[in-house]
Design a protein around this motif. Structure first.
Motif, PDB file in Angstrom:
ATOM      1  N   LEU A  35       0.820  -1.206   0.000  1.00  4.46           N
ATOM      2  CA  LEU A  35       0.000   0.000   0.000  1.00  4.46           C
ATOM      3  C   LEU A  35       0.858   1.261   0.000  1.00  4.46           C
ATOM      4  O   LEU A  35       0.532   2.242  -0.679  1.00  4.46           O
ATOM      5  N   LEU A  36       1.951   1.261   0.753  1.00 10.68           N
ATOM      6  CA  LEU A  36       2.852   2.419   0.744  1.00 10.68           C
ATOM      7  C   LEU A  36       3.486   2.610  -0.632  1.00 10.68           C
ATOM      8  O   LEU A  36       3.653   3.739  -1.096  1.00 10.68           O
ATOM      9  N   GLY A  37       3.832   1.498  -1.282  1.00  8.99           N
ATOM     10  CA  GLY A  37       4.360   1.594  -2.635  1.00  8.99           C
ATOM     11  C   GLY A  37       3.321   2.152  -3.597  1.00  8.99           C
ATOM     12  O   GLY A  37       3.630   2.982  -4.460  1.00  8.99           O
ATOM     13  N   LEU A  38       2.070   1.718  -3.446  1.00  2.40           N
ATOM     14  CA  LEU A  38       0.987   2.226  -4.286  1.00  2.40           C
ATOM     15  C   LEU A  38       0.805   3.728  -4.085  1.00  2.40           C
ATOM     16  O   LEU A  38       0.670   4.488  -5.053  1.00  2.40           O
ATOM     17  N   LEU A  39       0.810   4.172  -2.831  1.00  2.00           N
ATOM     18  CA  LEU A  39       0.651   5.600  -2.542  1.00  2.00           C
ATOM     19  C   LEU A  39       1.780   6.419  -3.156  1.00  2.00           C
ATOM     20  O   LEU A  39       1.544   7.490  -3.732  1.00  2.00           O
ATOM     21  N   SER A  40       3.009   5.915  -3.048  1.00  3.26           N
ATOM     22  CA  SER A  40       4.133   6.676  -3.586  1.00  3.26           C
ATOM     23  C   SER A  40       4.064   6.770  -5.108  1.00  3.26           C
ATOM     24  O   SER A  40       4.323   7.825  -5.681  1.00  3.26           O
ATOM     25  N   TRP A  41       3.680   5.693  -5.779  1.00  2.65           N
ATOM     26  CA  TRP A  41       3.599   5.730  -7.237  1.00  2.65           C
ATOM     27  C   TRP A  41       2.421   6.566  -7.716  1.00  2.65           C
ATOM     28  O   TRP A  41       2.471   7.146  -8.819  1.00  2.65           O
ATOM     29  N   CYS A  42       1.366   6.668  -6.920  1.00  2.00           N
ATOM     30  CA  CYS A  42       0.278   7.590  -7.260  1.00  2.00           C
ATOM     31  C   CYS A  42       0.763   9.038  -7.213  1.00  2.00           C
ATOM     32  O   CYS A  42       0.407   9.850  -8.072  1.00  2.00           O
ATOM     33  N   CYS A  43       1.585   9.346  -6.221  1.00  2.00           N
ATOM     34  CA  CYS A  43       2.168  10.688  -6.147  1.00  2.00           C
ATOM     35  C   CYS A  43       3.049  10.962  -7.359  1.00  2.00           C
ATOM     36  O   CYS A  43       3.040  12.063  -7.919  1.00  2.00           O
ATOM     37  N   MET A  44       3.816   9.962  -7.778  1.00  3.54           N
ATOM     38  CA  MET A  44       4.677  10.152  -8.943  1.00  3.54           C
ATOM     39  C   MET A  44       3.846  10.320 -10.212  1.00  3.54           C
ATOM     40  O   MET A  44       4.219  11.105 -11.089  1.00  3.54           O
ATOM     41  N   ALA A  45       2.728   9.627 -10.323  1.00  9.14           N
ATOM     42  CA  ALA A  45       1.865   9.786 -11.491  1.00  9.14           C
ATOM     43  C   ALA A  45       1.325  11.213 -11.572  1.00  9.14           C
ATOM     44  O   ALA A  45       1.313  11.824 -12.654  1.00  9.14           O
ATOM     45  N   VAL A  46       0.904  11.758 -10.454  1.00  9.80           N
ATOM     46  CA  VAL A  46       0.421  13.137 -10.429  1.00  9.80           C
ATOM     47  C   VAL A  46       1.567  14.097 -10.748  1.00  9.80           C
ATOM     48  O   VAL A  46       1.382  15.096 -11.461  1.00  9.80           O
ATOM     49  N   PHE A  60       1.658  25.047 -11.858  1.00 11.49           N
ATOM     50  CA  PHE A  60       1.685  23.608 -11.613  1.00 11.49           C
ATOM     51  C   PHE A  60       3.056  23.135 -11.150  1.00 11.49           C
ATOM     52  O   PHE A  60       3.204  22.001 -10.689  1.00 11.49           O
ATOM     53  N   TRP A  61       4.064  23.986 -11.259  1.00 14.96           N
ATOM     54  CA  TRP A  61       5.385  23.633 -10.727  1.00 14.96           C
ATOM     55  C   TRP A  61       5.299  23.357  -9.231  1.00 14.96           C
ATOM     56  O   TRP A  61       5.995  22.466  -8.721  1.00 14.96           O
ATOM     57  N   LEU A  62       4.469  24.127  -8.543  1.00 14.89           N
ATOM     58  CA  LEU A  62       4.317  23.913  -7.095  1.00 14.89           C
ATOM     59  C   LEU A  62       3.746  22.529  -6.795  1.00 14.89           C
ATOM     60  O   LEU A  62       4.200  21.838  -5.872  1.00 14.89           O
ATOM     61  N   VAL A  63       2.751  22.123  -7.562  1.00 19.35           N
ATOM     62  CA  VAL A  63       2.158  20.799  -7.360  1.00 19.35           C
ATOM     63  C   VAL A  63       3.179  19.727  -7.720  1.00 19.35           C
ATOM     64  O   VAL A  63       3.308  18.718  -7.016  1.00 19.35           O
ATOM     65  N   PHE A  64       3.919  19.945  -8.801  1.00 17.63           N
ATOM     66  CA  PHE A  64       4.949  18.988  -9.212  1.00 17.63           C
ATOM     67  C   PHE A  64       5.979  18.784  -8.106  1.00 17.63           C
ATOM     68  O   PHE A  64       6.296  17.648  -7.737  1.00 17.63           O
ATOM     69  N   VAL A  65       6.484  19.868  -7.560  1.00  9.99           N
ATOM     70  CA  VAL A  65       7.499  19.777  -6.502  1.00  9.99           C
ATOM     71  C   VAL A  65       6.928  19.102  -5.257  1.00  9.99           C
ATOM     72  O   VAL A  65       7.579  18.247  -4.645  1.00  9.99           O
ATOM     73  N   ALA A  66       5.692  19.440  -4.903  1.00  7.34           N
ATOM     74  CA  ALA A  66       5.067  18.833  -3.724  1.00  7.34           C
ATOM     75  C   ALA A  66       4.875  17.325  -3.911  1.00  7.34           C
ATOM     76  O   ALA A  66       5.120  16.539  -2.990  1.00  7.34           O
ATOM     77  N   MET A  67       4.472  16.910  -5.096  1.00  9.51           N
ATOM     78  CA  MET A  67       4.245  15.479  -5.345  1.00  9.51           C
ATOM     79  C   MET A  67       5.556  14.693  -5.391  1.00  9.51           C
ATOM     80  O   MET A  67       5.617  13.564  -4.901  1.00  9.51           O
ATOM     81  N   VAL A  68       6.597  15.282  -5.947  1.00  6.42           N
ATOM     82  CA  VAL A  68       7.900  14.603  -5.927  1.00  6.42           C
ATOM     83  C   VAL A  68       8.399  14.489  -4.494  1.00  6.42           C
ATOM     84  O   VAL A  68       8.939  13.452  -4.094  1.00  6.42           O
ATOM     85  N   PHE A  69       8.194  15.531  -3.702  1.00  7.63           N
ATOM     86  CA  PHE A  69       8.587  15.494  -2.291  1.00  7.63           C
ATOM     87  C   PHE A  69       7.816  14.411  -1.535  1.00  7.63           C
ATOM     88  O   PHE A  69       8.399  13.634  -0.775  1.00  7.63           O
ATOM     89  N   MET A  70       6.509  14.319  -1.771  1.00  9.03           N
ATOM     90  CA  MET A  70       5.710  13.273  -1.122  1.00  9.03           C
ATOM     91  C   MET A  70       6.137  11.885  -1.588  1.00  9.03           C
ATOM     92  O   MET A  70       6.160  10.941  -0.790  1.00  9.03           O
ATOM     93  N   PHE A  71       6.477  11.748  -2.872  1.00 12.77           N
ATOM     94  CA  PHE A  71       6.967  10.471  -3.387  1.00 12.77           C
ATOM     95  C   PHE A  71       8.214  10.038  -2.625  1.00 12.77           C
ATOM     96  O   PHE A  71       8.318   8.892  -2.177  1.00 12.77           O
ATOM     97  N   LEU A  72       9.159  10.965  -2.457  1.00 13.94           N
ATOM     98  CA  LEU A  72      10.405  10.626  -1.765  1.00 13.94           C
ATOM     99  C   LEU A  72      10.159  10.298  -0.293  1.00 13.94           C
ATOM    100  O   LEU A  72      10.746   9.352   0.245  1.00 13.94           O
ATOM    101  N   ILE A  73       9.293  11.046   0.362  1.00 19.19           N
ATOM    102  CA  ILE A  73       8.990  10.766   1.770  1.00 19.19           C
ATOM    103  C   ILE A  73       8.353   9.386   1.917  1.00 19.19           C
ATOM    104  O   ILE A  73       8.725   8.604   2.799  1.00 19.19           O
TER     105      ILE A  73
END
Length: 95
Positions: A35-46, A60-73
């Motif tokens: 499930l954690l892997g699924l959540l992280s890949w959903c963030c990367m898709a966004v 949209f750069w702000l959303v991009f940066v936030a989603m990459v940050f969430m992916f890494l976390i």
């Protein structure tokens, strides 16, 4: 931006399942790792969708940066959970 609703719905369902498992006391389980892997890949898709959308709408750069940050976390948390799951499995085999 409507394309992002699909990963968002999948992520919400995965998060609901993860919280349900934690509420039941099943923390270091292989299902939670998935499930954690699924959540992280959903963030990367966004992140990918918003990166492509940055061409038309710069904020949209702000959303991009936030989603990459969430992916890494989420990937870091998943790696820690893998170690915890391995320790749990090892301790379960100890007599």
């Amino acid at each position: 931006f409507y394309i992002c609703t699909v990963p968002a719905v999948v992520a919400l369902y995965g998060l609901w399942q993860l919280l349900y498992n934690i509420h039941k006391g099943m923390i270091f389980e292989k299902r939670n790792l998935w499930l954690l892997g699924l959540l992280s890949w959903c963030c990367m898709a966004v992140a990918v969708v918003t990166l492509l959308a940055c061409y038309h709408f710069k904020p949209f750069w702000l959303v991009f940066v936030a989603m990459v940050f969430m992916f890494l976390i989420l990937r870091v948390v998943r790696i820690c959970m893998v170690a915890g799951t391995e320790l749990k499995d090892e301790n379960r085999l100890t007599i």
